[in-house]
Design an enzyme around this catalytic site. Structure first.
Site, PDB file in Angstrom:
ATOM      1  N   ILE A   1       0.762  -1.150   0.105  1.00  0.00           N
ATOM      2  CA  ILE A   1       0.054  -0.214  -0.062  1.00  0.00           C
ATOM      3  C   ILE A   1       0.890   1.262   0.085  1.00  0.00           C
ATOM      4  O   ILE A   1       0.320   2.321  -0.170  1.00  0.00           O
ATOM      5  CB  ILE A   1      -0.866  -0.228   1.136  1.00  0.00           C
ATOM      6  CG1 ILE A   1      -0.134  -0.268   2.512  1.00  0.00           C
ATOM      7  CG2 ILE A   1      -2.382  -0.842   1.055  1.00  0.00           C
ATOM      8  CD1 ILE A   1      -1.332  -0.129   3.641  1.00  0.00           C
ATOM      9  N   GLY A   2       2.175   1.042   0.342  1.00  0.00           N
ATOM     10  CA  GLY A   2       2.766   2.298   0.323  1.00  0.00           C
ATOM     11  C   GLY A   2       4.288   1.986   0.123  1.00  0.00           C
ATOM     12  O   GLY A   2       4.902   1.129   0.450  1.00  0.00           O
TER      13      GLY A   2
ATOM     14  N   GLY B   1       7.908   4.412   0.616  1.00  0.00           N
ATOM     15  CA  GLY B   1       8.192   5.501   0.669  1.00  0.00           C
ATOM     16  C   GLY B   1       9.875   5.595   0.915  1.00  0.00           C
ATOM     17  O   GLY B   1      10.479   4.646   0.426  1.00  0.00           O
ATOM     18  N   THR B   2      10.558   6.732   1.385  1.00  0.00           N
ATOM     19  CA  THR B   2      12.112   6.947   1.431  1.00  0.00           C
ATOM     20  C   THR B   2      12.495   5.793   2.417  1.00  0.00           C
ATOM     21  O   THR B   2      13.594   5.630   2.245  1.00  0.00           O
ATOM     22  CB  THR B   2      12.372   8.216   1.832  1.00  0.00           C
ATOM     23  OG1 THR B   2      10.934   9.040   1.298  1.00  0.00           O
ATOM     24  CG2 THR B   2      13.665   8.787   1.073  1.00  0.00           C
ATOM     25  N   PHE B   3      11.692   5.553   3.404  1.00  0.00           N
ATOM     26  CA  PHE B   3      12.323   4.938   4.510  1.00  0.00           C
ATOM     27  C   PHE B   3      11.853   3.296   4.580  1.00  0.00           C
ATOM     28  O   PHE B   3      12.174   2.759   5.469  1.00  0.00           O
ATOM     29  CB  PHE B   3      12.287   5.534   5.878  1.00  0.00           C
ATOM     30  CG  PHE B   3      12.912   7.104   5.792  1.00  0.00           C
ATOM     31  CD1 PHE B   3      14.388   7.010   5.402  1.00  0.00           C
ATOM     32  CD2 PHE B   3      12.173   8.168   5.660  1.00  0.00           C
ATOM     33  CE1 PHE B   3      14.633   8.282   5.580  1.00  0.00           C
ATOM     34  CE2 PHE B   3      12.576   9.181   5.436  1.00  0.00           C
ATOM     35  CZ  PHE B   3      14.128   9.432   5.674  1.00  0.00           C
ATOM     36  N   SER B   4      10.600   3.197   3.934  1.00  0.00           N
ATOM     37  CA  SER B   4      10.026   1.862   4.312  1.00  0.00           C
ATOM     38  C   SER B   4       9.015   1.556   3.025  1.00  0.00           C
ATOM     39  O   SER B   4       8.782   2.245   2.400  1.00  0.00           O
ATOM     40  CB  SER B   4       9.109   2.056   5.587  1.00  0.00           C
ATOM     41  OG  SER B   4       7.968   2.819   5.228  1.00  0.00           O
TER      42      SER B   4
ATOM     43  N   VAL C   1       5.179  -0.584   2.832  1.00  0.00           N
ATOM     44  CA  VAL C   1       4.155  -0.590   3.622  1.00  0.00           C
ATOM     45  C   VAL C   1       3.011  -1.701   3.100  1.00  0.00           C
ATOM     46  O   VAL C   1       2.840  -1.527   1.681  1.00  0.00           O
ATOM     47  CB  VAL C   1       3.528   0.557   4.228  1.00  0.00           C
ATOM     48  CG1 VAL C   1       2.012   0.078   5.055  1.00  0.00           C
ATOM     49  CG2 VAL C   1       4.347   1.351   4.742  1.00  0.00           C
TER      50      VAL C   1
ATOM     51  N   LYS D   1       4.782  -2.226   8.439  1.00  0.00           N
ATOM     52  CA  LYS D   1       5.745  -1.445   7.803  1.00  0.00           C
ATOM     53  C   LYS D   1       7.231  -1.800   7.916  1.00  0.00           C
ATOM     54  O   LYS D   1       7.752  -2.001   8.913  1.00  0.00           O
ATOM     55  CB  LYS D   1       5.613  -0.064   8.691  1.00  0.00           C
ATOM     56  CG  LYS D   1       6.609   1.077   8.296  1.00  0.00           C
ATOM     57  CD  LYS D   1       6.548   2.396   8.784  1.00  0.00           C
ATOM     58  CE  LYS D   1       7.538   3.680   8.433  1.00  0.00           C
ATOM     59  NZ  LYS D   1       7.121   4.824   8.642  1.00  0.00           N
TER      60      LYS D   1
ATOM     61  N   ASP E   1       7.053  15.941   9.367  1.00  0.00           N
ATOM     62  CA  ASP E   1       6.964  15.748   8.180  1.00  0.00           C
ATOM     63  C   ASP E   1       5.601  15.343   7.896  1.00  0.00           C
ATOM     64  O   ASP E   1       5.125  14.808   7.321  1.00  0.00           O
ATOM     65  CB  ASP E   1       7.441  14.030   8.111  1.00  0.00           C
ATOM     66  CG  ASP E   1       7.818  13.685   6.394  1.00  0.00           C
ATOM     67  OD1 ASP E   1       7.811  14.710   5.649  1.00  0.00           O
ATOM     68  OD2 ASP E   1       8.119  12.812   6.078  1.00  0.00           O
TER      69      ASP E   1
END
Ligand code: ADP
Ligand code: MG
Length: 395
Positions: A29-30, A32-35, A37, A91, A178
């Protein structure tokens, strides 16, 4: 699910002993820069806390039982524990993140777990270098799908929910750092939202060094005067031999949402940086333009802000932190524009002679309180909840 994603999902399921007995991964579902999900079904959701133990070689990090109810979940459990949700968000934090950063995220999430507008950490696991955090799955719609259709009362409801989360987080002296639409998961049908992603969050004051913006105005003026006299050799353009000490400050966050004091590298940043970011969200909604700011770096971001607020106010904002601001760019005027003008322009109403509605004016008044260049004068989350605009969001 496409092949590559399926491959990643298989890898995750194999990385943790016992994972397949606990969760069924549904989809990504996601990213990002760090993970990354994933949405997953908790196969033991009808059981309580002690069912979380995985194999011995997995470290388990688990908060104590949760008290208040989670938004959208029933709170009718007799023992006051939060009901375990059937669907969870897993996550998977990239292994390149530093252990200190991961611990920081989990600890801060744990600290804010009792707020209904923050997605609470259910638990977290580590196996060798891989850490996963388990959160309730929060149904939400992509911001870009609904922000253009929002009425002013819709905006008030949305922001009331976001400010409730921030008011709680800030009362715990935590800066989120953020705040942006992808980190506030909002469901327009239920009109509920939850704040996520404490990956950049930090405790107020922990890393900060005194900045003159916290001095009283007279003290600040004297300091500036001495600094100015000390460097009074006139020069044009960029100094070749710059003897000024370099400035270092936390600049974490997302382009376009960074507060002026972050751009001016203020060394003593406060929870007010989150309020500015909410201001940018509201400006986006009112102007119906996303992203509103589109800078590639901090200097461009300052230029964008200066275009709205004008050189004079931007200079005063810089001086608060001991910075000089100047520009010869012709599109940046001395006085800038009112937020009302900007919104009329971006919604193509300036030629028609239309003005803002009374409700919109109330929203703009609130916006100007969130986008105060001076953090000390900017509205706090707690004050925001009492503002007449956010009161429109009360049932
Ligand atoms: P990152 O640090 O990588 O940005 P986030 O915590 O912001 O990680 O999560 C990335 C994305 O995953 C979010 O923007 C959202 O779309 C989705 N997501 C995160 N947490 C949840 C959740 N609890 N429920 C549903 N979706 C989530
Ligand atoms: Mg995020």
């Amino acid at each position: 699910v496409d092949g590559e994603i399926q491959n990643d999902m298989d890898k995750l399921q194999d990385a943790f002993p016992g994972f397949r007995d606990k969760f069924r991964l549904i989809k990504r579902i996601g990213e990002g820069t760090f993970s990354t999900v994933y949405k997953a079904e908790d196969l033991q959701y009808d059981r309580y806390d002690n069912s979380w133990d995985l194999d011995k070689d997995c470290d388990k990090w688990s908060p104590p039982p949760l008290k208040s109810s989670f938004a959208g979940q029933s709170s009718s459990t007799a023992d006051h524990r939060r009901r375990r949700p059937k669907y969870v968000a897993i996550k998977k934090i990239y292994v390149t993140s530093s252990p200190a950063r991961i611990l920081n995220e989990l600890e801060l999430l744990h600290d804010v777990r009792n707020c209904a507008s923050v997605a609470p950490l259910i638990t977290a696991f580590r196996h060798t270098d891989q850490v996963v955090a388990i959160l309730p799955y929060c149904r939400h719609t992509d911001f870009r799908m609904y922000f253009r259709k929002m009425t002013v009362p819709d905006m008030a409801i949305y922001l009331r929910s976001l400010f409730s989360a921030l008011s709680f987080v800030h009362s715990r002296h935590i800066l989120h750092r953020d705040v942006k639409p992808t980190n506030f998961l909002y469901d327009p049908t239920t009109q509920r939202g939850v704040l996520v992603d404490f990956g950049l969050a930090e405790r107020e004051g922990v890393e900060s060094k005194p900045c003159m913006c916290h001095d009283d105005p007279v003290q600040r003026k004297n300091r500036l005067r001495t600094a100015h006299q000390a460097s009074s050799v006139p020069h044009n353009g960029y100094p070749k031999q710059d003897t000024r000490p370099s400035r270092r400050a936390n600049r974490a966050g997302t382009r376009g949402f960074r507060a002026p004091e972050v751009l001016f590298k203020c060394t003593e940043q406060t929870t007010k940086i989150d309020i500015w970011s909410v201001g940018v969200i509201l400006l986006t909604i009112l102007s119906r333009r996303f992203p509103f700011f589109n800078s590639a770096d901090d200097v461009e971001a300052m230029i964008e802000i200066a275009t709205i607020f004008g050189i004079k106010r931007m200079r005063a904002a810089g001086q608060l932190h001991g910075c000089m601001f100047d520009s010869t760019i012709p599109t940046i005027g001395q006085g800038g524009f009112s937020l009302e003008r900007i919104i009329l322009w971006s919604t193509c109403r300036s030629d028609t002679g239309e003005t803002l509605s009374d409700e919109e004016k109330m929203a703009v008044d609130f916006l100007s309180r969130c986008m105060e260049l001076d953090p000390a004068r900017r509205i706090s989350a707690k004050e925001a909840l009492d503002h007449e605009f956010l009161r429109l969001g009360l049932d």
